[in-house]
Design a protein around this motif. Structure first.
Motif, short mmCIF file in Angstrom:
data_model
loop_
_atom_site.label_atom_id
_atom_site.label_comp_id
_atom_site.label_asym_id
_atom_site.label_seq_id
_atom_site.Cartn_x
_atom_site.Cartn_y
_atom_site.Cartn_z
N LYS A 196 0.81 -1.23 0.00
CA LYS A 196 0.00 0.00 0.00
C LYS A 196 0.84 1.27 0.00
O LYS A 196 0.35 2.34 -0.37
N VAL A 197 2.12 1.19 0.40
CA VAL A 197 2.94 2.40 0.41
C VAL A 197 3.29 2.85 -1.01
O VAL A 197 3.74 3.96 -1.22
N ASP A 198 3.10 1.97 -1.97
CA ASP A 198 3.43 2.34 -3.35
C ASP A 198 2.16 2.55 -4.15
O ASP A 198 1.44 1.62 -4.47
N GLN A 199 1.91 3.81 -4.47
CA GLN A 199 0.64 4.14 -5.14
C GLN A 199 0.54 3.55 -6.54
O GLN A 199 -0.52 3.09 -6.95
N ALA A 200 1.66 3.58 -7.25
CA ALA A 200 1.63 3.08 -8.63
C ALA A 200 1.34 1.58 -8.63
O ALA A 200 0.55 1.07 -9.45
N THR A 202 -0.19 -0.14 -6.21
CA THR A 202 -1.57 -0.32 -5.77
C THR A 202 -2.52 -0.10 -6.95
O THR A 202 -3.44 -0.91 -7.18
N ALA A 203 -2.26 0.97 -7.69
CA ALA A 203 -3.13 1.26 -8.84
C ALA A 203 -3.08 0.14 -9.87
O ALA A 203 -4.11 -0.25 -10.44
N SER A 204 -1.88 -0.40 -10.11
CA SER A 204 -1.77 -1.45 -11.14
C SER A 204 -2.47 -2.73 -10.70
O SER A 204 -3.04 -3.45 -11.52
N SER A 235 -12.46 -2.09 -5.15
CA SER A 235 -11.72 -0.87 -4.87
C SER A 235 -10.79 -1.01 -3.67
O SER A 235 -10.05 -0.09 -3.34
N SER A 236 -10.84 -2.16 -2.99
CA SER A 236 -9.93 -2.31 -1.86
C SER A 236 -8.73 -3.17 -2.27
O SER A 236 -8.86 -4.20 -2.95
N LEU A 237 -7.56 -2.71 -1.87
CA LEU A 237 -6.32 -3.42 -2.21
C LEU A 237 -6.34 -4.82 -1.61
O LEU A 237 -5.93 -5.80 -2.24
#
Ligand SMILES: [Fe+2]
Ligand SMILES: [Fe+2]
Length: 286
Positions: A43-47, A49-51, A68-70
């Motif tokens: 979760k600390v890495d947004q890119a 998480t998005a991918s 929508s939840s990781l």
């Protein structure tokens, strides 16, 4: 500066291998990994998480509702697809380094890398080999990473190498040694050292063309990467001249007791898995 020193400097300039991915791989190495722990790492890495969310919500999975939840996405994808997504995401950035003269080469090399990793997974599964999946996938995916550096830095010499291979007198790796004094496997080993990868991966990358030279404890892994490399070329995922001069996998096939019929099954399994992995990695198959 000698050519070797120049190359070593280029290795030093290579981007680091993302820490988040390395930590996630360590977590995934435990078959009973905790989803919460893994989510905390990712979760600390947004890119990233998005991918993960993007893949989970892609048409490929065709889920009836949006995730929508990781945490949910991690559970849904599972270890295998997460591994492929994270490693291929990190590695693709390294392989797709802009490289004006070699754009076709970079594409080919990247598909070859993925195909080798998929082949390794398929071999491991079908032969029920007791080898860590993360280690194998990583080593197979990155086995030719030395070529990224070489093709960026020795473009003119690269053509000499190609000519030598096309002349049929040498394999790609032999020609590299003749022209440069070292080969892409040596460089790949140095890159893996720089990334502080475990010795198993460093060895498999450094000796993927000479698995007999690998330390005994890493021999099986290295042989598997070597064989997967050759088979990937054989099924059409080579890199130009490289493909013409791959040798010596008969012995390894024998060692794994793969018959002609076994080979056919393997190729079929490979094609299925390759299609899936290309979806996960966001790559066109050909
Ligand atoms: Fe290679
Ligand atoms: Fe290769």
């Amino acid at each position: 500066m000698s050519l070797m020193e120049e190359i070593i400097a280029a290795v030093d300039d290579m981007p680091p291998f993302p820490q988040v991915v390395q930590r996630a791989m360590q977590a995934l190495a435990d078959p009973e990994y905790e989803v919460v722990g893994l989510v905390d790492i990712l979760k600390v890495d947004q890119a990233i998480t998005a991918s993960i969310l993007k893949l989970c919500n892609s048409a490929y999975f065709g889920l009836p509702r949006k995730v929508s939840s990781l945490r949910e996405a991690v559970v849904y994808l599972g270890a295998n697809q997460l591994r492929q997504l994270l490693l291929s995401g990190a590695a693709s950035k390294i392989f797709e380094k802009p490289n004006a003269g070699y754009t076709v080469f970079a594409d080919e090399l990247w598909r070859h890398a993925l195909a080798t990793a998929v082949m390794a997974q398929v071999l491991r599964q079908s032969r029920r080999l007791n080898i860590n999946e993360n280690t194998l996938f990583t080593a197979a995916l990155l086995h030719d990473v030395g070529k990224v550096v070489l093709s960026n830095f020795v473009a003119d010499k690269y053509r000499d190498i190609e000519k030598m291979v096309e002349g049929g007198e040498s394999s790609f790796q032999e020609a590299e040694k003749k022209v440069l004094g070292f080969d892409h496997a040596d460089i790949g080993g140095k890159i893996a050292e720089k990334w502080e990868f475990p010795q198993s991966i460093i060895t498999a990358i450094a000796f993927h063309h000479e698995p007999a030279r690998a330390a005994k404890e890493f021999r099986v892994l290295t042989e598997l990467v070597a064989l997967s490399n050759n088979l990937a070329v054989m099924v059409g995922y080579g890199t130009g001249v490289d493909g013409l001069a791959c040798r010596g996998h008969g012995l390894l096939l024998k060692k794994l007791k793969i018959t002609d019929q076994g080979m056919e099954e393997l190729v079929m399994l490979f094609q299925l898995e390759m299609a899936k992995t290309c979806e996960v990695a966001g790559v066109d198959e050909d």
